[in-house]
Design a protein around this motif. Sequence first.
Motif, PDB file in Angstrom:
ATOM      1  N   GLN A   1     -21.727 -25.703  20.089  1.00  0.00           N
ATOM      2  CA  GLN A   1     -20.370 -26.194  19.847  1.00  0.00           C
ATOM      3  C   GLN A   1     -20.340 -27.632  19.340  1.00  0.00           C
ATOM      4  N   ALA A   2     -21.498 -28.145  18.916  1.00  0.00           N
ATOM      5  CA  ALA A   2     -21.560 -29.498  18.387  1.00  0.00           C
ATOM      6  C   ALA A   2     -21.029 -29.527  16.955  1.00  0.00           C
ATOM      7  N   PRO A   3     -20.100 -30.436  16.638  1.00  0.00           N
ATOM      8  CA  PRO A   3     -19.590 -30.535  15.267  1.00  0.00           C
ATOM      9  C   PRO A   3     -20.725 -30.735  14.268  1.00  0.00           C
ATOM     10  N   GLY A   4     -20.692 -29.953  13.199  1.00  0.00           N
ATOM     11  CA  GLY A   4     -21.732 -30.034  12.181  1.00  0.00           C
ATOM     12  C   GLY A   4     -22.825 -29.011  12.344  1.00  0.00           C
ATOM     13  N   SER A   5     -22.934 -28.437  13.554  1.00  0.00           N
ATOM     14  CA  SER A   5     -23.947 -27.396  13.766  1.00  0.00           C
ATOM     15  C   SER A   5     -23.383 -26.270  14.626  1.00  0.00           C
ATOM     16  N   VAL A   6     -22.082 -26.073  14.516  1.00  0.00           N
ATOM     17  CA  VAL A   6     -21.409 -25.086  15.358  1.00  0.00           C
ATOM     18  C   VAL A   6     -21.850 -23.665  15.009  1.00  0.00           C
ATOM     19  N   ARG A   7     -21.942 -22.853  16.065  1.00  0.00           N
ATOM     20  CA  ARG A   7     -22.198 -21.424  15.893  1.00  0.00           C
ATOM     21  C   ARG A   7     -20.978 -20.683  16.447  1.00  0.00           C
TER      22      ARG A   7
END
Length: 248
Positions: free
Chosen positions: A99-105
């Motif tokens: 859920q990290a912005p830029g690497s969201v799944r």
Amino acid sequence: MSNDATVALVTGANKGIGRAVAGRFAELGMTVLVGARDLDKGAAVAAEIAATGGKAYPVGLDVTDQRGVAAAAEEIGGRFGRLDVLVNNAGIAGDLEAQAPGSVRLDGMRTVFETNLFGVITVTEAMLPLLRRSSAARIVNVSSGTSSMTWTTDATHYLSRMPGSLAYPVSKAALNMLTVQYAKALSRDGILVNAVAPGACDTDFARGLPFRLTRTAADGAAIVVQLATQGRECPTGGFFDDGGRVPW
């Protein structure tokens, strides 16, 4: 509200804040339904509560399983006839990397929302017919301070310094709005609906946070119990912590 023969369901009640809420309800004389995905774990908690003189019964309840929730509602209705208090406590933090912005799944995002938002809707909808049979029903949704847009954008508040996250705090912000909408819709039935921010407590759920945890599960449970047991003066459609109203 009177606690005489009050029937209360707590989801995710086998540990943490949910367990503390269930224990306190029993101390107040309520009949407590210990909702847990793992029925054996729920049964163990119910037995612990019963051993101290409380009335507690396990209920198998996976909030993401609509058929299972419907079966639980049928079981509760058949055994108790009504429900006076519903505490939507079950929740998950999810995979933080997902859920990290830029690497969201998105699959990770959906998993969090399935429990923290759609699970609350599933349980609430299933239990509404039973809550409508109560003379003074209460719904308490366990939200989070991380959902407060005011706090998370206030440079003086510690939450503004937490890393950006797209699932957990967003799901809890959605839960807050859900609380408002249910409060509006159910006011005519006399059902009061509120959200709470229990604070970061020293439980399995929060032990990965990057700061020292000083609050106990019992501390976090206090505001839940307060709103679940208040009489006619109880508000509806609000967001609260120990200090009072939490800013949206």
